[in-house]
Structures are given as structure tokens and as C-alpha cells.
Design an enzyme around this catalytic site. Structure first.
Site, PDB file in Angstrom:
ATOM      1  N   ASP A 198       0.829  -1.209   0.000  1.00 11.63           N
ATOM      2  CA  ASP A 198       0.000   0.000   0.000  1.00 11.63           C
ATOM      3  C   ASP A 198       0.867   1.264   0.000  1.00 11.63           C
ATOM      4  OD1 ASP A 198      -2.414   1.361   0.050  1.00 11.63           O
ATOM      5  OD2 ASP A 198      -3.205   0.266   1.769  1.00 11.63           O
TER       6      ASP A 198
ATOM      7  N   GLU B 113      -1.308   1.721  -5.065  1.00  9.44           N
ATOM      8  CA  GLU B 113      -1.173   3.173  -4.815  1.00  9.44           C
ATOM      9  C   GLU B 113      -2.323   3.931  -5.458  1.00  9.44           C
ATOM     10  OE1 GLU B 113      -0.995   3.750  -8.181  1.00  9.44           O
ATOM     11  OE2 GLU B 113       0.350   5.445  -7.782  1.00  9.44           O
ATOM     12  N   TRP B 114      -3.421   3.198  -5.701  1.00 13.58           N
ATOM     13  CA  TRP B 114      -4.722   3.757  -6.086  1.00 13.58           C
ATOM     14  C   TRP B 114      -4.716   4.420  -7.477  1.00 13.58           C
ATOM     15  CZ3 TRP B 114      -2.664   6.457  -1.471  1.00 13.58           C
ATOM     16  CH2 TRP B 114      -2.702   5.628  -0.348  1.00 13.58           C
ATOM     17  N   GLY B 115      -3.661   4.176  -8.255  1.00 10.17           N
ATOM     18  CA  GLY B 115      -3.593   4.795  -9.578  1.00 10.17           C
ATOM     19  C   GLY B 115      -3.097   6.235  -9.537  1.00 10.17           C
ATOM     20  N   ASP B 116      -2.696   6.710  -8.355  1.00  9.29           N
ATOM     21  CA  ASP B 116      -2.326   8.129  -8.217  1.00  9.29           C
ATOM     22  C   ASP B 116      -1.136   8.522  -9.080  1.00  9.29           C
ATOM     23  OD1 ASP B 116      -4.334   8.270  -6.421  1.00  9.29           O
ATOM     24  OD2 ASP B 116      -3.105   8.906  -4.709  1.00  9.29           O
ATOM     25  N   ASN B 117      -0.191   7.594  -9.253  1.00  5.07           N
ATOM     26  CA  ASN B 117       1.035   7.918 -10.004  1.00  5.07           C
ATOM     27  C   ASN B 117       1.094   7.182 -11.338  1.00  5.07           C
ATOM     28  OD1 ASN B 117       2.619   9.453  -7.759  1.00  5.07           O
ATOM     29  ND2 ASN B 117       1.894   7.574  -6.761  1.00  5.07           N
TER      30      ASN B 117
ATOM     31  N   ASP C  62     -10.513   3.222  -2.955  1.00  9.53           N
ATOM     32  CA  ASP C  62     -11.205   2.028  -2.442  1.00  9.53           C
ATOM     33  C   ASP C  62     -12.620   1.889  -2.992  1.00  9.53           C
ATOM     34  OD1 ASP C  62      -8.924   1.812  -1.064  1.00  9.53           O
ATOM     35  OD2 ASP C  62      -9.842   1.729   0.918  1.00  9.53           O
TER      36      ASP C  62
HETATM   37  C1  GAL Z   1      -6.195   1.217   1.563  1.00 10.16           C
HETATM   38  C2  GAL Z   1      -6.370   0.178   0.477  1.00 10.16           C
HETATM   39  C3  GAL Z   1      -7.435  -0.785   0.933  1.00 10.16           C
HETATM   40  C4  GAL Z   1      -7.011  -1.420   2.245  1.00 10.16           C
HETATM   41  C5  GAL Z   1      -6.710  -0.354   3.275  1.00 10.16           C
HETATM   42  C6  GAL Z   1      -6.109  -0.947   4.541  1.00 10.16           C
HETATM   43  O1  GAL Z   1      -5.206   2.113   1.195  1.00 10.16           O
HETATM   44  O2  GAL Z   1      -6.728   0.799  -0.713  1.00 10.16           O
HETATM   45  O3  GAL Z   1      -7.656  -1.763  -0.071  1.00 10.16           O
HETATM   46  O4  GAL Z   1      -5.869  -2.207   2.003  1.00 10.16           O
HETATM   47  O5  GAL Z   1      -5.801   0.601   2.773  1.00 10.16           O
HETATM   48  O6  GAL Z   1      -5.808   0.021   5.497  1.00 10.16           O
END
Ligand code: GAL
Length: 409
Positions: free
Chosen positions: A154, A187-191, A209
Site C-alpha cells: 500500500d 497506490e490507487w492509480g495516483d502515479n 477504495d
Molecule cells: C487502503 C487500500 C485498501 C485497504 C486499506 C487498509 O489504502 O486501498 O484496499 O488495504 O488501505 O488500510
């Protein structure tokens, strides 16, 4: 005279050193040749994780038929951690995982399944537990000794850290262990990881998420969680698909099937994730799921679209108001077709195959339906037809029709 010799020697030495390093510096090439399938604790349990629940989930994955359908990984998300010991070695939370991670991994393996774990590139995870920053090689080694098969990594608490460097460091650390460990970038696609992570990870998240709703955004202040259609629309599907393929997948996040949406929405969610070659990681409680949820998650024909050996993500073919049509090239000149009704009312639509030529310029595929004819099977209802006749559809609210097309002999 000595100088050139020394220089040559130095060159040789560094070549030996570099090739030694290079041997480690790649992601495992044998993993995730089709999108990973499994289960993850976060969507249902968040920080409420313990070893008994994880063991029960492994049992349920087998008993429910999910293992037979292809699901493989039991993944523990955030909050399994204790403190680091005096040597910096990460410990499990001894209250919730009293038998330790090695014993849990042995149990999951004894069921013929694999086990995944979670860490973070920063100092702390998103829930505030120790991250791997500065401990990457040590943590990777610990995971390997425990028997871990999958790492979700993460991106919380990473101010001023370079994402390419951070994810490359963990990739190399995993490689150095010699254990095949699937590396899932979060990293959520941010970079824009699709632009740099194809040699680093086996999958990368493309969104923040997920949350179990059809088309909503929950704004939490500094971040949002997203419904199914929001994630589908978030990145231009046509643009991102070019980066994905065997060993490198666009990850649309763990699934919310069985977590409160309608059956039609769950069916659409599952079918879309399958067509887009997203990892299929269930996020519901497998021990208590309804028959309807189990049937959705174990639809082998839909799973086969996702696990097709070509590994080509679906393309957006038609988008007209509430109707979207996706097309996915499959092995043996077959195709997956998905007709999505985004709206909250039923939709009547007649699809004249001959009217729409199909051109996939990115993967160089093309169908002129006036020349090539196909038979089709509806993968949810089981009925059949062909592309000679127009396809008359009545798609209920938020539902899909998914077809497999096979060329007529
Ligand atoms: C977020 C992630 C989630 C989960 C969560 C845990 O950053 O996107 O899928 O892993 O953290 O804290």
C-alpha cells in the site's frame, strides 16, 4: 601498463556484480499469467482479523466450490501486525494471531490454497501499523520464511517517497528471497502505475477504495470510496487496456459481490471485473454467503472470460446513453460480449450485429459481422443464438447480458 588492466578488471568485476544483481532484479515471471483469483479480508472485516477467521475462510473457499472454480489466494489485509522486535523483525499481533503466521500459512497450504499478506511502502500502514520503509529486504525475507505467496503493498504515509523507487525496492527484495511471491501494487492509480509498473508488479490498483454501491461516491474528506460504475468510468478503459496482459493487470479493487448490492448489480459487477481482466478477489464473508452470491462468484463461464490465455482486456465497443457494450478478444478467435444497462429501469435494445464493425486497433483484431458469422451462448442464462439474426435484449435495471461468441464453421 597496469592502468588499463586494472580498468578492464574493474569492468569485469562490475559486470559480474551487475549481472548478479540483475538476476534478482525482476519480478517473478511465472506468476499471474492470468488475473489472480482469491479472497481478501478488508472489504468485510477491515481491522477485525484473526487467525481463526482466516482459517475458517480457507475452509469455506474449499467447501463453497470457489477453490474448484479457480480461486487460490487467501489474503490478509491491514492490521495483522504487532511491533518490530529488537532486531527490527516484524511480529504478528500475538493476541489475534497467537499461533503465528507460519502456522497459518501451513494451514492454508494444507487446503491446497495460497496465502497473501499486506504491507505498506511508508513508515506506517493506512491503519497505523508498522510499514516496510527501511525494512524492505528484512520484511520480504520474513514473509518468505513464513511461506507467504502474495504481497499487497500500500501507499499510506509516503510523503516525499518516489513510488517507482519504493515499489522497485520491494520487488527486488521479494526477488532476493527466491520464493515466488506475487506482488500487488496498491497506490490507487495516483502515479499512473500502468506507465511504469509493468516490470515491477503483477497488478496495480487503478482506483481508490471500492464500496458496495452501484454508482456512488462516499467522500471521506481527504479521500473517497467508489461504487462499481465509478470505478468502471474512472480511467479510460480504452487507454489503460494497452498496458495490461499476462503478468501485469489493471486491478479494479477487491470485489463487493455479496456485500449488500442487488443480485443484478452483483452480477454486473462480477461480469465487468471479469471482462476487464481485473484480479477476481472476493471481499465477502465466504462462511455465510447466500446461494445467489455463491452462484455469481463461481460462474465458471464468466471466470473463463477473465482467465482466457490471451490476456486481453475488454474494449469499450458502444456507449449510447445507459447502454454500454464491451468486447473481449479470446483464444481461438472467440469473443466475450457484455451488454450493460447502467440505468435503474429496464432497457429494451435490439443489436443488429451487421451494423457495427468491430475494430480493436490496440490488439489488431477486427470483425466484419457481414462476412464472419458466430454462434453465441448467454453465460448467465444458458440460451443460444447466432449473429445472423439481430439480438433482441431486455436488460433489467443495472443488469448485464454476457455472451461468448464462437465462429461458425
Ligand atoms: C487502503 C487500500 C485498501 C485497504 C486499506 C487498509 O489504502 O486501498 O484496499 O488495504 O488501505 O488500510
Amino acid at each position: 601498463m597496469l592502468r588499463p588492466v586494472t580498468a578492464v578488471y574493474a569492468c569485469l568485476l562490475s559486470a559480474v556484480f551487475l549481472s548478479g544483481a540483475a538476476a534478482h532484479a525482476q519480478k517473478n515471471p511465472d506468476l499471474a499469467l492470468t488475473p489472480p483469483m482469491g479472497w481478501n479480508s478488508w472489504n468485510t472485516f477491515a481491522c477485525d482479523v484473526d487467525e481463526k477467521m482466516i482459517r475458517d475462510m480457507a475452509d469455506a473457499m474449499v467447501a463453497s466450490g470457489m477453490k474448484d472454480a479457480g480461486y487460490e489466494y487467501i489474503n490478509i489485509d491491514d492490521c495483522w501486525h504487532g511491533e518490530r522486535d529488537a532486531n527490527g523483525r516484524i511480529q504478528v499481533n500475538k493476541k489475534t494471531f497467537p499461533s503465528g503466521m507460519k502456522a497459518l500459512a501451513d494451514y492454508v497450504h494444507s487446503k491446497g490454497l495460497k496465502i497473501g499478506i499486506y504491507s505498506d511502502a511508508g513508515n506506517t500502514t493506512c491503519a497505523g501499523f508498522p510499514g516496510s520503509r527501511g525494512h524492505e529486504y528484512q520484511d520480504a525475507q520474513t514473509y518468505a520464511e513464513w511461506g507467504i505467496d502474495y504481497l499487497k503493498y500500500d501507499w499510506c504515509d509516503t510523503k516525499d517517497i518516489n513510488p517507482i523507487g519504493a515499489y522497485t525496492t520491494m520487488r527486488d527484495a521479494l526477488a532476493k528471497t527466491g520464493r515466488p511471491i506475487l506482488f500487488s501494487i496498491c497506490e490507487w492509480g495516483d502515479n499512473k502505475p500502468w506507465e511504469w509498473a509493468t516490470d515491477i508488479g503483477h497488478a496495480w490498483r487503478i482506483s481508490g477504495d471500492i464500496t458496495p454501491c452501484w454508482d456512488c461516491e462516499h467522500n471521506w474528506g481527504s479521500w473517497s470510496s467508489w461504487g462499481v460504475l465509478k470505478i468502471l468510468d474512472m480511467r479510460d478503459a480504452l487507454r489503460l487496456r494497452q498496458y495490461a496482459g499476462p503478468g501485469k493487470w489493471n486491478d479494479m479493487d477487491m470485489m463487493e459481490v455479496g456485500n449488500g448490492m442487488t443480485e443484478a448489480q452483483d452480477r454486473s459487477h462480477f461480469s465487468l471485473w471479469a471482462m476487464m481482466n481485473s484480479p477476481l478477489i472476493a471481499g465477502n464473508d465466504l462462511r455465510t454467503m447466500s446461494d445467489a452470491t455463491r452462484r455469481i462468484l463461481t460462474n465458471k463461464e464468466i471466470i473463463a472470460l477473465n482467465q482466457d490465455g490471451l490476456g486481453i482486456q475488454a474494449m469499450k465497443y458502444i456507449h449510447a446513453g445507459d447502454l454500454m457494450v464491451f468486447a473481449k478478444p479470446l483464444e481461438n478467435d472467440e469473443w466475450g460480449f457484455l451488454f450493460l444497462n447502467r440505468s435503474n429501469s429496464p432497457l429494451d435494445y435490439t443489436h443488429d450485429w451487421n451494423f457495427f464493425e468491430l475494430k480493436d486497433d490496440q490488439f489488431n483484431r477486427h470483425i466484419d459481422f457481414t462476412k464472419v458469422k458466430f454462434t453465441w451462448t448467454d453465460l448467465w442464462k444458458g440460451n443460444n443464438g447466432d449473429t445472423i439474426n439481430p439480438l433482441k435484449l431486455q436488460i433489467p435495471a443495472n443488469d448485464v447480458v454476457v455472451l461468448r461468441l464462437v465462429p461458425k464453421k
